[in-house]
Design a protein around this motif. Structure first.
Motif: not given
Ligand code: ADP
Length: 497
Positions: A90, A94-95, A139, A143
Motif C-alpha cells: 500500500w 501511495l508513494s 485514489i 487525485t
C-alpha cells in the motif's frame, strides 16, 4: 526461475502473500538500483556537492533520487517483516501516486501525463490483494479530480476516470484467473505430496541426469544419505545399512525414473527361520517313519488279523515319508543347498525302473502305461538319475492319479543338443486359468477330483525347481476332459563330451 536469496522470502508466509511480496521486492530493488544510478550520474560530471545543490534542477534530482533510495529501502525492509501484511504494498502504491503528482506541472499531468496514472493501478493489481485494485483506481481518480477542480479549476475528464476503472476491472479479472490457476496447481501438488507421504513404501524419483529429485519420508528413513547407493535399474533386493531392501524401478515419461523401495528384512528373517524349521523337522521325522514302516512290514508277515492293519500302517507311513521327503527337498531348494550330480546313466533303464515302480498303480486303475525311448538317444548320458527318477515319479504319478480311463504314455525324445521327457495322459485335464499356478508350492486344485487324491501340492514345484537346477525347462499343455502333456526339455550331455 530462481530468485536471488535477498529477494526471496521464508516459506512460513502465506503462499499468495509471499508471491505478491516477492514481486514487490523485485520492483523495489529495481527502483533502488535506479535511484543509486541517478545519484552516481549526478556526481559523474565532477561537480562538487555544493555546486550541485546550488543549481535548482540538480538539487531536485539529487533529492528525489535520495528519497527514492531511502524510502524504498525502508519499504524493502518493511516488506520482509512477516507481520507487515500488505502494508509495504500500500505504501509503495501511495508513494507512486505522490511521486507522479509532483513529477510535472498540473496541466501536463492531466493531458500528456494521463497514461502515467495507469502505473499505480497496474502495480496495485499485481502486488496487492485482487479487489484492492479498485481502491487504487479510486485514489488515482480522486487525485485527478483534485488536480482538475482544486488546482486547475476545470472539469475532470470523465473518459480518463472510466478508463482507470476499466483497467482496474481487467487487471482484477486477469489476476483472479491467474490466482485461481496457481491455487489449483498448488492444491494438486499438496495432494500429491500428502499421498506420497502417506505411502507405506519408499518412493525415490531420479531425473534424467540420475539426480534425486524427490524422496518421500519412508525412502529417507530407509536409506537416508544412501539414496544414491541403491542399484539404479531393474528389480531386485539389496542390502543397505543392515537392511534388506526390495526395489523396483520404472521409467516415467517426462520425469525420469521412479523406484518403489520396501524393507523386507523382517520378512526374509521369518522366511529363513521357516525354511530352517521345515528342514530340521522333516529330517527328524524320517527316522521314526522308517522304523514304523520296517516294523509294520515285520508284523504283516504274521498272516493273521493284524496283517491287514499292519499293511494299512505301512501304506500310510509310506505316504507320510513321501510327503516328508518333498518338504525336505523344498526346504533344501529354498535354502539353495540342494546339489545336482553329474554321473552317467541310461535313460532307457531309468524309464524301465520307474515303469516297474508305477505299473502296480496303473494296473489298479486299468490304465495302459506305455513307454518309448528314441533310438537315436545315446545309451548313456550325464545327469542326476535319482533326481530324474523323482521328476518321472512325480509326473507319471500325477498322470495316473488324474486319469480314470485310457493311457499314460512316457517318451524320451532326442532333439539337437537337448533331450525331452514327455508325459502324456488321457485324464481330467487342467483348466487354462489354473495352468500358471500349478508349479507354485502348496497349490492344489480345489475340484473334487483333485481333493480326492492325497498330496501336499509340492510335487510340481519340486519338479520345476529340479528341472531349473538342471538348466532345463518344463512346459504343460492341457485340455479339460481330454488330458495333459508335460514336456521336460534338458541339455543333452554325452558321456565322452
Ligand atoms: P499334488 O499332486 O500333491 O496335489 P502337484 O504339485 O503334483 O501336487 O500338482 C498340483 C496340482 O496340479 C494338482 O493338485 C492337480 O490339480 C494338478 N495336476 C498336476 N498334474 C496333473 C495331471 N496330469 N492331470 C490333471 N491335473 C494335474
Amino acid at each position: 526461475m530462481k530468485l536471488p536469496k535477498l529477494l526471496g522470502l521464508p516459506d512460513t508466509f502465506d503462499p499468495d502473500d509471499r508471491r505478491r511480496r516477492q514481486i514487490l521486492n523485485i520492483i523495489l530493488a529495481l527502483f533502488i538500483a535506479g535511484g543509486l544510478v541517478s545519484i552516481l550520474a549526478t556526481f559523474s560530471y565532477g561537480d562538487s556537492f555544493n555546486e550541485i545543490i546550488r543549481d535548482q534542477d540538480g538539487a531536485l534530482i539529487l533529492l528525489s533520487s535520495v528519497a527514492v533510495v531511502v524510502i524504498f529501502t525502508l519499504l524493502f525492509l518493511l516488506n520482509r517483516w512477516e507481520r507487515a501484511g500488505s502494508l509495504a504494498g500500500w505504501l509503495f502504491v501511495l508513494s507512486l501516486v505522490a511521486i507522479i503528482s509532483i513529477s510535472d506541472v498540473p496541466s501536463e499531468l492531466l493531458e500528456r501525463g494521463l497514461i502515467v496514472w495507469t502505473l499505480p493501478i497496474l502495480a496495485g493489481g499485481i502486488i496487492l490483494p485482487p479487489l484492492a485494485v479498485f481502491i487504487v483506481a479510486s485514489i488515482v481518480s480522486i487525485t485527478n479530480l483534485y488536480i482538475a477542480v482544486m488546482l486547475l479549476h476545470i472539469a475532470t475528464n470523465p473518459y480518463a476516470i472510466a478508463m482507470y476503472f476499466v483497467l482496474a476491472a481487467l487487471t482484477w479479472l486477469g489476476m483472479s484467473i491467474a490466482n485461481g490457476a496457481i491455487r489449483t496447481a498448488r492444491m494438486e501438488a499438496q495432494k500429491n505430496a500428502a499421498i506420497l507421504d502417506g505411502v507405506a513404501d519408499g518412493v525415490v524419483v531420479l531425473n534424467d541426469e540420475d539426480q534425486v529429485v524427490l524422496a518421500n519420508p519412508v525412502a529417507l528413513s530407509l536409506m537416508g544419505s544412501g539414496l544414491t547407493q541403491l542399484a539404479s535399474q531393474g528389480k531386485g533386493q539389496q542390502e543397505l545399512r543392515g537392511r534388506v531392501l526390495a526395489f523396483e524401478w520404472s521409467e516415467v515419461k517426462g520425469v525420469g525414473r521412479v523406484a518403489i523401495v520396501r524393507d523386507v528384512s523382517r520378512q526374509m528373517e521369518v522366511e529363513r527361520a521357516k525354511e530352517a524349521m521345515l528342514g530340521v523337522v522333516s529330517h527328524e521325522m524320517r527316522t521314526p517313519l522308517a522304523a514304523i514302516i520296517g516294523f509294520a512290514e515285520i508284523i504283516a508277515l504274521r498272516n493273521d488279523l493284524a496283517t491287514t492293519f499292519a499293511e494299512r500302517i505301512r501304506v500310510n507311513a509310506q505316504r507320510l515319508t513321501y510327503m516328508v521327503n518333498d518338504l525336505l527337498d523344498h526346504a533344501q531348494m529354498q535354502a539353495g543347498t540342494l546339489k545336482i550330480r553329474h554321473e552317467s546313466f541310461s535313460p532307457s533303464s531309468l524309464l524301465l525302473l520307474v515303469k516297474n515302480l508305477l505299473s502296480g498303480l496303473a494296473e489298479q486303475k486299468s490304465l495302459k502305461l506305455i513307454t518309448d525311448v528314441d533310438p537315436t538317444l545315446p545309451d548313456l548320458i550325464l545327469g542326476d538319475s535319482s533326481r530324474l527318477q523323482q521328476i518321472l515319479v512325480n509326473l507319471m504319478g500325477n498322470a495316473i492319479k488324474f486319469t480314470d480311463y485310457g493311457e499314460v504314455r512316457v517318451s524320451c525324445r532326442r532333439m539337437d543338443d537337448e533331450w525331452q521327457i514327455i508325459v502324456q495322459d488321457t485324464g481330467i485335464g487342467i483348466p487354462a486359468e489354473r495352468l500358471p499356478d500349478i508349479f507354485e508350492p502348496f497349490r492344489r486344485g480345489s475340484d473334487y477330483a483333485t481333493r480326492n487324491h492325497q498330496g501336499a501340492g509340492l510335487g510340481l514345484s519340486i519338479v520345476k525347481k529340479l528341472v531349473f537346477l538342471m538348466d532345463g525347462r518344463i512346459e504343460v499343455q492341457s485340455i479339460v476332459g481330454q488330458g495333459s502333456i508335460f514336456t521336460v526339455t534338458l541339455p543333452l550331455k554325452k558321456v565322452n563330451d
